[in-house]
Scaffold this motif. Structure first.
Motif, PDB file in Angstrom:
ATOM      1  N   VAL A  25       5.523   4.989   1.640  1.00  0.00           N
ATOM      2  CA  VAL A  25       5.251   3.546   1.721  1.00  0.00           C
ATOM      3  C   VAL A  25       5.351   3.183   3.205  1.00  0.00           C
ATOM      4  CG1 VAL A  25       5.876   1.262   0.867  1.00  0.00           C
ATOM      5  CG2 VAL A  25       6.357   3.286  -0.538  1.00  0.00           C
ATOM      6  N   PRO A  26       4.200   3.167   3.892  1.00  0.00           N
ATOM      7  CA  PRO A  26       4.235   3.003   5.356  1.00  0.00           C
ATOM      8  C   PRO A  26       4.916   1.732   5.855  1.00  0.00           C
ATOM      9  CG  PRO A  26       2.041   3.625   4.620  1.00  0.00           C
ATOM     10  CD  PRO A  26       2.850   3.332   3.392  1.00  0.00           C
ATOM     11  N   ASP A  27       4.895   0.667   5.073  1.00  0.00           N
ATOM     12  CA  ASP A  27       5.507  -0.591   5.521  1.00  0.00           C
ATOM     13  C   ASP A  27       7.024  -0.605   5.378  1.00  0.00           C
ATOM     14  OD1 ASP A  27       3.120  -2.059   6.251  1.00  0.00           O
ATOM     15  OD2 ASP A  27       2.660  -2.080   4.112  1.00  0.00           O
ATOM     16  N   LEU A  28       7.582   0.353   4.642  1.00  0.00           N
ATOM     17  CA  LEU A  28       9.022   0.378   4.378  1.00  0.00           C
ATOM     18  C   LEU A  28       9.596   1.686   4.905  1.00  0.00           C
ATOM     19  CD1 LEU A  28       8.894  -0.945   0.688  1.00  0.00           C
ATOM     20  CD2 LEU A  28       8.996  -2.272   2.811  1.00  0.00           C
ATOM     21  N   PRO A  29      10.157   1.676   6.110  1.00  0.00           N
ATOM     22  CA  PRO A  29      10.642   2.913   6.733  1.00  0.00           C
ATOM     23  C   PRO A  29      11.617   3.676   5.829  1.00  0.00           C
ATOM     24  CG  PRO A  29      10.777   1.071   8.260  1.00  0.00           C
ATOM     25  CD  PRO A  29      10.410   0.502   6.925  1.00  0.00           C
ATOM     26  N   ILE A  61      -4.414  -1.837   3.511  1.00  0.00           N
ATOM     27  CA  ILE A  61      -4.715  -0.403   3.466  1.00  0.00           C
ATOM     28  C   ILE A  61      -5.554  -0.030   4.691  1.00  0.00           C
ATOM     29  CG2 ILE A  61      -6.063   1.356   2.244  1.00  0.00           C
ATOM     30  CD1 ILE A  61      -5.075   0.150  -0.385  1.00  0.00           C
ATOM     31  N   THR A  62      -6.501  -0.881   5.052  1.00  0.00           N
ATOM     32  CA  THR A  62      -7.383  -0.609   6.195  1.00  0.00           C
ATOM     33  C   THR A  62      -6.566  -0.383   7.471  1.00  0.00           C
ATOM     34  OG1 THR A  62      -9.091  -1.968   5.175  1.00  0.00           O
ATOM     35  CG2 THR A  62      -9.335  -1.491   7.523  1.00  0.00           C
ATOM     36  N   TRP A  99      -5.338  11.181   2.905  1.00  0.00           N
ATOM     37  CA  TRP A  99      -4.412  10.783   1.851  1.00  0.00           C
ATOM     38  C   TRP A  99      -5.135   9.826   0.913  1.00  0.00           C
ATOM     39  CZ3 TRP A  99       1.439  10.784   2.327  1.00  0.00           C
ATOM     40  CH2 TRP A  99       1.880  11.793   3.185  1.00  0.00           C
ATOM     41  N   ILE A 100      -4.672   9.733  -0.305  1.00  0.00           N
ATOM     42  CA  ILE A 100      -5.184   8.793  -1.295  1.00  0.00           C
ATOM     43  C   ILE A 100      -4.400   7.497  -1.131  1.00  0.00           C
ATOM     44  CG2 ILE A 100      -5.450   8.338  -3.776  1.00  0.00           C
ATOM     45  CD1 ILE A 100      -5.227  11.439  -4.155  1.00  0.00           C
ATOM     46  N   TRP A 101      -5.073   6.346  -1.306  1.00  0.00           N
ATOM     47  CA  TRP A 101      -4.399   5.059  -1.160  1.00  0.00           C
ATOM     48  C   TRP A 101      -4.380   4.304  -2.483  1.00  0.00           C
ATOM     49  CZ3 TRP A 101      -1.655   3.713   3.029  1.00  0.00           C
ATOM     50  CH2 TRP A 101      -1.841   4.495   4.163  1.00  0.00           C
ATOM     51  N   ALA A 102      -3.314   3.590  -2.716  1.00  0.00           N
ATOM     52  CA  ALA A 102      -3.193   2.729  -3.894  1.00  0.00           C
ATOM     53  C   ALA A 102      -2.332   1.535  -3.499  1.00  0.00           C
ATOM     54  CB  ALA A 102      -2.556   3.484  -5.059  1.00  0.00           C
ATOM     55  N   LEU A 103      -2.353   0.514  -4.321  1.00  0.00           N
ATOM     56  CA  LEU A 103      -1.503  -0.661  -4.128  1.00  0.00           C
ATOM     57  C   LEU A 103      -0.506  -0.735  -5.272  1.00  0.00           C
ATOM     58  CD1 LEU A 103      -4.176  -3.295  -3.097  1.00  0.00           C
ATOM     59  CD2 LEU A 103      -2.382  -2.365  -1.639  1.00  0.00           C
ATOM     60  N   PRO A 161       0.839  -1.190   0.000  1.00  0.00           N
ATOM     61  CA  PRO A 161       0.000   0.000   0.000  1.00  0.00           C
ATOM     62  C   PRO A 161       0.883   1.252   0.000  1.00  0.00           C
ATOM     63  CG  PRO A 161      -0.565  -1.441   1.845  1.00  0.00           C
ATOM     64  CD  PRO A 161       0.699  -1.953   1.237  1.00  0.00           C
ATOM     65  N   ILE A 162       0.452   2.241  -0.739  1.00  0.00           N
ATOM     66  CA  ILE A 162       1.146   3.526  -0.725  1.00  0.00           C
ATOM     67  C   ILE A 162       0.139   4.611  -0.365  1.00  0.00           C
ATOM     68  CG2 ILE A 162       2.945   2.855  -2.361  1.00  0.00           C
ATOM     69  CD1 ILE A 162       1.409   4.405  -4.544  1.00  0.00           C
ATOM     70  N   ALA A 163       0.594   5.579   0.402  1.00  0.00           N
ATOM     71  CA  ALA A 163      -0.221   6.730   0.780  1.00  0.00           C
ATOM     72  C   ALA A 163       0.243   7.898  -0.084  1.00  0.00           C
ATOM     73  CB  ALA A 163      -0.035   7.049   2.256  1.00  0.00           C
ATOM     74  N   ILE A 164      -0.713   8.534  -0.746  1.00  0.00           N
ATOM     75  CA  ILE A 164      -0.392   9.611  -1.682  1.00  0.00           C
ATOM     76  C   ILE A 164      -1.006  10.905  -1.171  1.00  0.00           C
ATOM     77  CG2 ILE A 164      -0.518  10.396  -4.066  1.00  0.00           C
ATOM     78  CD1 ILE A 164      -1.153   7.367  -4.748  1.00  0.00           C
ATOM     79  N   GLU A 165      -0.145  11.889  -0.961  1.00  0.00           N
ATOM     80  CA  GLU A 165      -0.599  13.204  -0.529  1.00  0.00           C
ATOM     81  C   GLU A 165      -0.927  14.020  -1.769  1.00  0.00           C
ATOM     82  OE1 GLU A 165       0.628  16.265   2.949  1.00  0.00           O
ATOM     83  OE2 GLU A 165       2.262  15.528   1.698  1.00  0.00           O
ATOM     84  N   SER A 166      -2.110  14.572  -1.810  1.00  0.00           N
ATOM     85  CA  SER A 166      -2.550  15.320  -2.990  1.00  0.00           C
ATOM     86  C   SER A 166      -1.630  16.493  -3.286  1.00  0.00           C
ATOM     87  CB  SER A 166      -3.973  15.845  -2.789  1.00  0.00           C
ATOM     88  OG  SER A 166      -4.877  14.784  -2.673  1.00  0.00           O
ATOM     89  N   GLU A 167      -1.486  16.744  -4.570  1.00  0.00           N
ATOM     90  CA  GLU A 167      -0.668  17.868  -5.002  1.00  0.00           C
ATOM     91  C   GLU A 167      -1.442  19.164  -4.799  1.00  0.00           C
ATOM     92  OE1 GLU A 167      -1.336  19.592  -8.316  1.00  0.00           O
ATOM     93  OE2 GLU A 167      -3.256  18.601  -8.278  1.00  0.00           O
ATOM     94  N   ASP A 168      -0.691  20.263  -4.836  1.00  0.00           N
ATOM     95  CA  ASP A 168      -1.323  21.580  -4.835  1.00  0.00           C
ATOM     96  C   ASP A 168      -0.587  22.436  -5.862  1.00  0.00           C
ATOM     97  OD1 ASP A 168       1.010  22.624  -3.639  1.00  0.00           O
ATOM     98  OD2 ASP A 168       0.203  22.434  -1.622  1.00  0.00           O
ATOM     99  N   GLU A 169      -0.810  23.712  -5.860  1.00  0.00           N
ATOM    100  CA  GLU A 169      -0.243  24.580  -6.889  1.00  0.00           C
ATOM    101  C   GLU A 169       1.281  24.613  -6.890  1.00  0.00           C
ATOM    102  OE1 GLU A 169      -2.216  28.183  -5.884  1.00  0.00           O
ATOM    103  OE2 GLU A 169      -4.165  27.373  -6.443  1.00  0.00           O
ATOM    104  N   THR A 170       1.883  24.318  -5.740  1.00  0.00           N
ATOM    105  CA  THR A 170       3.346  24.412  -5.662  1.00  0.00           C
ATOM    106  C   THR A 170       4.042  23.096  -5.329  1.00  0.00           C
ATOM    107  OG1 THR A 170       3.197  25.093  -3.348  1.00  0.00           O
ATOM    108  CG2 THR A 170       3.292  26.854  -4.999  1.00  0.00           C
ATOM    109  N   HIS A 171       3.277  22.031  -5.099  1.00  0.00           N
ATOM    110  CA  HIS A 171       3.877  20.751  -4.720  1.00  0.00           C
ATOM    111  C   HIS A 171       3.356  19.617  -5.591  1.00  0.00           C
ATOM    112  CE1 HIS A 171       4.118  23.197  -0.995  1.00  0.00           C
ATOM    113  NE2 HIS A 171       5.305  22.635  -0.905  1.00  0.00           N
ATOM    114  N   ALA A 172       4.203  18.651  -5.842  1.00  0.00           N
ATOM    115  CA  ALA A 172       3.824  17.444  -6.589  1.00  0.00           C
ATOM    116  C   ALA A 172       3.061  16.509  -5.641  1.00  0.00           C
ATOM    117  CB  ALA A 172       5.073  16.756  -7.119  1.00  0.00           C
TER     118      ALA A 172
END
Length: 135
Positions: free
Chosen positions: A20-24, A64-65, A76-80, A4-15
């Motif tokens: 990857v919470p399982d991989l420090p 993910i849960t 955050w948005i989640w994907a696998l 699982p990956i947690a994705i932080e939404s972009e904004d006007e100045t950031h991508a």
């Protein structure tokens, strides 16, 4: 294997930022959501390779849960991300290489002095070179 990956939404100045919470320490980013997911896959594969090379443990991915329960990832948005388990394999493969005789003699002498096989010596030397180039 699916991480699982947690994705932080972009904004006007950031991508789009990816964690990857399982991989420090494993994170990435991308200008688009698709690019962020692809870059996360590359980051995961590199993280796993380094862990294997250094003899570290490979964490099993959680659901993910489970991760969504962490308030750090609220909104955050989640994907696998699928990772081919073959990249985790240390199964030996036979290869055929050609070296000048004088180089082969030096390799054999160095391996013998370290109480290693030719293959073991070459693998260790290759990994050391790759680590130096990556840093």
């Amino acid at each position: 294997m699916r991480y699982p990956i947690a994705i932080e939404s972009e904004d006007e100045t950031h991508a789009f930022g990816v964690v990857v919470p399982d991989l420090p320490g494993c994170f990435s980013a991308g200008d688009t959501l698709d690019e962020a997911i692809q870059m996360a896959k590359e980051a995961i594969e590199l993280w796993l390779e380094v862990q294997i090379d250094e003899g570290g443990d490979i964490p099993e991915p959680k659901s993910i849960t489970e991760h969504q329960a962490n308030p750090e990832f609220a909104h955050w948005i989640w994907a696998l991300v699928d990772v081919d388990p073959a990249i985790l394999s240390d199964k030996a493969e036979r290869v055929n290489i050609t070296l000048p005789a004088r180089v082969l003699r030096r390799v054999d002498e160095a391996a013998k002095s370290r109480h290693e096989s030719r293959s073991g010596f070459l693998a260790r030397a290759a990994l050391a070179t790759l680590r130096r180039e990556a840093s």
